[in-house]
Write a protein that holds these residues in place. Structure first.
Motif, PDB file in Angstrom:
ATOM      1  N   ASN A 239      20.354  23.129 -40.704  1.00  0.00           N
ATOM      2  CA  ASN A 239      21.674  22.507 -40.760  1.00  0.00           C
ATOM      3  C   ASN A 239      21.219  20.916 -39.899  1.00  0.00           C
ATOM      4  OD1 ASN A 239      22.437  23.889 -43.353  1.00  0.00           O
ATOM      5  ND2 ASN A 239      23.906  25.049 -41.657  1.00  0.00           N
ATOM      6  N   ASP A 240      21.245  21.291 -38.531  1.00  0.00           N
ATOM      7  CA  ASP A 240      20.845  20.468 -38.039  1.00  0.00           C
ATOM      8  C   ASP A 240      19.878  20.830 -36.485  1.00  0.00           C
ATOM      9  OD1 ASP A 240      21.683  18.542 -36.258  1.00  0.00           O
ATOM     10  OD2 ASP A 240      23.997  18.811 -35.741  1.00  0.00           O
ATOM     11  N   THR A 241      19.622  19.891 -35.762  1.00  0.00           N
ATOM     12  CA  THR A 241      18.500  20.107 -35.180  1.00  0.00           C
ATOM     13  C   THR A 241      18.728  19.513 -33.478  1.00  0.00           C
ATOM     14  OG1 THR A 241      16.654  19.544 -36.388  1.00  0.00           O
ATOM     15  CG2 THR A 241      15.673  19.396 -33.946  1.00  0.00           C
ATOM     16  N   PHE A 242      18.435  20.362 -32.711  1.00  0.00           N
ATOM     17  CA  PHE A 242      19.829  20.325 -31.375  1.00  0.00           C
ATOM     18  C   PHE A 242      18.122  20.169 -30.039  1.00  0.00           C
ATOM     19  CE2 PHE A 242      23.285  22.015 -33.054  1.00  0.00           C
ATOM     20  CZ  PHE A 242      23.863  21.580 -32.793  1.00  0.00           C
ATOM     21  N   VAL A 243      18.269  18.563 -29.625  1.00  0.00           N
ATOM     22  CA  VAL A 243      17.269  18.688 -28.062  1.00  0.00           C
ATOM     23  C   VAL A 243      17.808  18.973 -27.457  1.00  0.00           C
ATOM     24  CG1 VAL A 243      15.764  17.200 -27.501  1.00  0.00           C
ATOM     25  CG2 VAL A 243      15.711  17.271 -29.797  1.00  0.00           C
ATOM     26  N   HIS A 244      18.077  19.931 -25.911  1.00  0.00           N
ATOM     27  CA  HIS A 244      19.058  20.092 -24.610  1.00  0.00           C
ATOM     28  C   HIS A 244      18.084  20.508 -23.559  1.00  0.00           C
ATOM     29  CE1 HIS A 244      22.390  23.030 -23.474  1.00  0.00           C
ATOM     30  NE2 HIS A 244      22.004  21.964 -22.721  1.00  0.00           N
ATOM     31  N   ILE A 245      18.333  19.715 -22.793  1.00  0.00           N
ATOM     32  CA  ILE A 245      18.414  19.330 -21.591  1.00  0.00           C
ATOM     33  C   ILE A 245      18.563  19.640 -20.348  1.00  0.00           C
ATOM     34  CG2 ILE A 245      16.168  18.448 -20.043  1.00  0.00           C
ATOM     35  CD1 ILE A 245      14.847  18.076 -22.725  1.00  0.00           C
ATOM     36  N   THR A 246      17.265  20.899 -19.649  1.00  0.00           N
ATOM     37  CA  THR A 246      19.170  21.383 -18.572  1.00  0.00           C
ATOM     38  C   THR A 246      18.039  21.432 -17.152  1.00  0.00           C
ATOM     39  OG1 THR A 246      17.617  23.998 -19.097  1.00  0.00           O
ATOM     40  CG2 THR A 246      19.998  23.333 -20.131  1.00  0.00           C
ATOM     41  N   ASP A 247      18.411  21.803 -16.336  1.00  0.00           N
ATOM     42  CA  ASP A 247      18.056  21.911 -15.266  1.00  0.00           C
ATOM     43  C   ASP A 247      16.853  22.967 -15.182  1.00  0.00           C
ATOM     44  OD1 ASP A 247      19.741  23.357 -14.897  1.00  0.00           O
ATOM     45  OD2 ASP A 247      19.738  22.798 -12.678  1.00  0.00           O
ATOM     46  N   LEU A 248      15.521  23.073 -14.011  1.00  0.00           N
ATOM     47  CA  LEU A 248      14.750  24.312 -14.280  1.00  0.00           C
ATOM     48  C   LEU A 248      15.588  25.791 -13.987  1.00  0.00           C
ATOM     49  CD1 LEU A 248      11.854  23.122 -12.067  1.00  0.00           C
ATOM     50  CD2 LEU A 248      12.263  22.920 -14.117  1.00  0.00           C
ATOM     51  N   SER A 249      16.888  25.584 -13.767  1.00  0.00           N
ATOM     52  CA  SER A 249      17.724  26.732 -12.868  1.00  0.00           C
ATOM     53  C   SER A 249      18.269  27.361 -14.663  1.00  0.00           C
ATOM     54  CB  SER A 249      18.434  26.831 -12.479  1.00  0.00           C
ATOM     55  OG  SER A 249      19.789  25.884 -12.165  1.00  0.00           O
ATOM     56  N   GLY A 250      18.265  26.286 -15.787  1.00  0.00           N
ATOM     57  CA  GLY A 250      19.036  26.604 -16.481  1.00  0.00           C
ATOM     58  C   GLY A 250      20.702  26.056 -16.923  1.00  0.00           C
ATOM     59  N   ARG A 251      21.683  25.761 -15.307  1.00  0.00           N
ATOM     60  CA  ARG A 251      22.803  26.162 -16.078  1.00  0.00           C
ATOM     61  C   ARG A 251      23.423  24.938 -15.862  1.00  0.00           C
ATOM     62  NH1 ARG A 251      23.130  29.768  -9.873  1.00  0.00           N
ATOM     63  NH2 ARG A 251      21.860  31.681 -11.044  1.00  0.00           N
ATOM     64  N   GLU A 252      22.592  24.205 -15.483  1.00  0.00           N
ATOM     65  CA  GLU A 252      23.557  22.095 -15.301  1.00  0.00           C
ATOM     66  C   GLU A 252      22.565  21.617 -16.839  1.00  0.00           C
ATOM     67  OE1 GLU A 252      24.053  18.231 -13.499  1.00  0.00           O
ATOM     68  OE2 GLU A 252      23.478  20.704 -12.117  1.00  0.00           O
ATOM     69  N   THR A 253      23.503  20.772 -17.527  1.00  0.00           N
ATOM     70  CA  THR A 253      22.598  20.354 -18.385  1.00  0.00           C
ATOM     71  C   THR A 253      22.758  18.861 -17.914  1.00  0.00           C
ATOM     72  OG1 THR A 253      23.613  21.685 -20.292  1.00  0.00           O
ATOM     73  CG2 THR A 253      23.000  19.403 -21.047  1.00  0.00           C
ATOM     74  N   LEU A 254      21.328  18.489 -18.624  1.00  0.00           N
ATOM     75  CA  LEU A 254      20.971  16.629 -18.264  1.00  0.00           C
ATOM     76  C   LEU A 254      21.644  15.932 -19.512  1.00  0.00           C
ATOM     77  CD1 LEU A 254      17.654  17.477 -16.138  1.00  0.00           C
ATOM     78  CD2 LEU A 254      20.088  17.471 -15.558  1.00  0.00           C
ATOM     79  N   CYS A 255      20.772  16.514 -20.779  1.00  0.00           N
ATOM     80  CA  CYS A 255      20.967  15.625 -21.602  1.00  0.00           C
ATOM     81  C   CYS A 255      20.603  16.680 -22.749  1.00  0.00           C
ATOM     82  CB  CYS A 255      20.235  14.106 -21.451  1.00  0.00           C
ATOM     83  SG  CYS A 255      19.811  13.667 -23.444  1.00  0.00           S
TER      84      CYS A 255
END
Length: 128
Positions: free
Chosen positions: A40-56
């Motif tokens: 139903n959808d495609t997500f592109v999720h960018i985080t910092d290297l730890s994965g704790r903070e979403t950049l985009c």
């Protein structure tokens, strides 16, 4: 302690930061690309290297108007382009891709005909 028994060494959790990494004269600042593709959808999720903070985070539904096109390859391409622009503004110029699976081999499963295409005429052939 008791001789012959080794103690377990507990490693502390590594804390990653977005410090630039020099490679062949270029400075790379890494993020982690997490890609989720459903029917139903495609997500592109960018985080910092730890994965704790979403950049985009951009989805295919944010880029196209029709509901049926949210999961299309075109919507995913638009989402990836949008993510790339936002990351350049933030100073991120390299990503590690994480799709939840390790990719071992990519194969093409396109069927290849062994003789030729189907001739014209019906199943019973051309009747005179």
């Amino acid at each position: 302690g008791i001789p012959g028994i080794k103690k377990k060494v507990v490693q502390q959790e590594q804390v990653f930061d977005n410090q630039p990494i020099a490679h062949e004269g270029k400075q790379f600042t890494f993020g982690v690309a997490r890609i989720y593709a459903s029917f139903n959808d495609t997500f592109v999720h960018i985080t910092d290297l730890s994965g704790r903070e979403t950049l985009c985070r951009v989805s295919g539904g944010m880029r196209v108007k029709a509901d049926r096109e949210e999961s299309s390859p075109y919507a995913a391409m638009l989402a990836a382009q949008d993510v790339a622009e936002k990351l350049k503004e933030r100073g991120i110029n390299a990503v590690h891709a994480r799709a939840g699976l390790k990719i071992g081999r990519i194969e093409d499963n396109t069927p290849i005909p062994s003789d030729c295409t189907r001739r014209k005429g019906s199943r019973r052939g051309r009747r005179l």
